[in-house]
Scaffold this motif. Structure first.
Motif, short mmCIF file in Angstrom:
data_model
loop_
_atom_site.label_atom_id
_atom_site.label_comp_id
_atom_site.label_asym_id
_atom_site.label_seq_id
_atom_site.Cartn_x
_atom_site.Cartn_y
_atom_site.Cartn_z
N PRO A 47 0.79 -1.23 0.00
CA PRO A 47 0.00 0.00 0.00
C PRO A 47 0.83 1.29 0.00
N LEU A 50 2.05 1.85 -3.54
CA LEU A 50 0.91 2.22 -4.37
C LEU A 50 0.52 3.68 -4.12
N GLN A 51 0.56 4.09 -2.87
CA GLN A 51 0.26 5.48 -2.54
C GLN A 51 1.32 6.41 -3.13
N HIS A 52 2.57 6.00 -3.07
CA HIS A 52 3.67 6.79 -3.64
C HIS A 52 3.44 6.99 -5.14
N SER A 54 0.59 6.79 -6.75
CA SER A 54 -0.61 7.60 -6.99
C SER A 54 -0.31 9.08 -6.79
N GLN A 61 -5.64 6.42 -5.97
CA GLN A 61 -4.97 5.14 -5.72
C GLN A 61 -5.68 3.99 -6.42
N ARG A 62 -7.00 4.00 -6.44
CA ARG A 62 -7.75 2.93 -7.11
C ARG A 62 -7.44 2.89 -8.61
N ARG A 65 -3.96 1.47 -9.17
CA ARG A 65 -4.00 0.02 -8.98
C ARG A 65 -4.60 -0.68 -10.21
#
Length: 89
Positions: A47, A50-52, A54, A61-62, A65
């Motif tokens: 996570p 993934l946040q980085h 986004s 973020q979705r 992904r």
């Protein structure tokens, strides 16, 4: 001599258990796809990474992904003609 045999057997076990390890007949395109898919799966599963991504892409973020999951289908694009000719031979 026994060490060489044991090392060869361990390598064969790894190759049967994990597809991404490769084998002597693995093409460059297959190897690159395995590396890219492994990296993308790591990004999706972490996570913080993934946040980085986004934040860096300025996307939710979705959506990032979903982009990564879609990219896992063909991460390096279609194989070149030269690679497909070598597989036929």
């Amino acid at each position: 001599m026994a060490d060489k045999l044991r090392a060869q057997q361990q390598l064969e076990q790894l190759q049967t258990r994990f597809i991404g390890v490769g084998h002597p007949d693995t093409t460059k395109h297959e190897w690159m796809n395995n590396i890219q898919r492994d990296s993308l799966a790591s990004y999706i599963g972490n996570p913080s990474l993934l946040q980085h991504f986004s934040v860096a892409l300025n996307e939710p973020q979705r959506k990032v992904r979903t982009m990564f999951i879609d990219k896992m289908i063909q991460p390096c694009g279609p194989p070149k003609e030269k690679d497909s000719e070598m597989e036929d031979a």
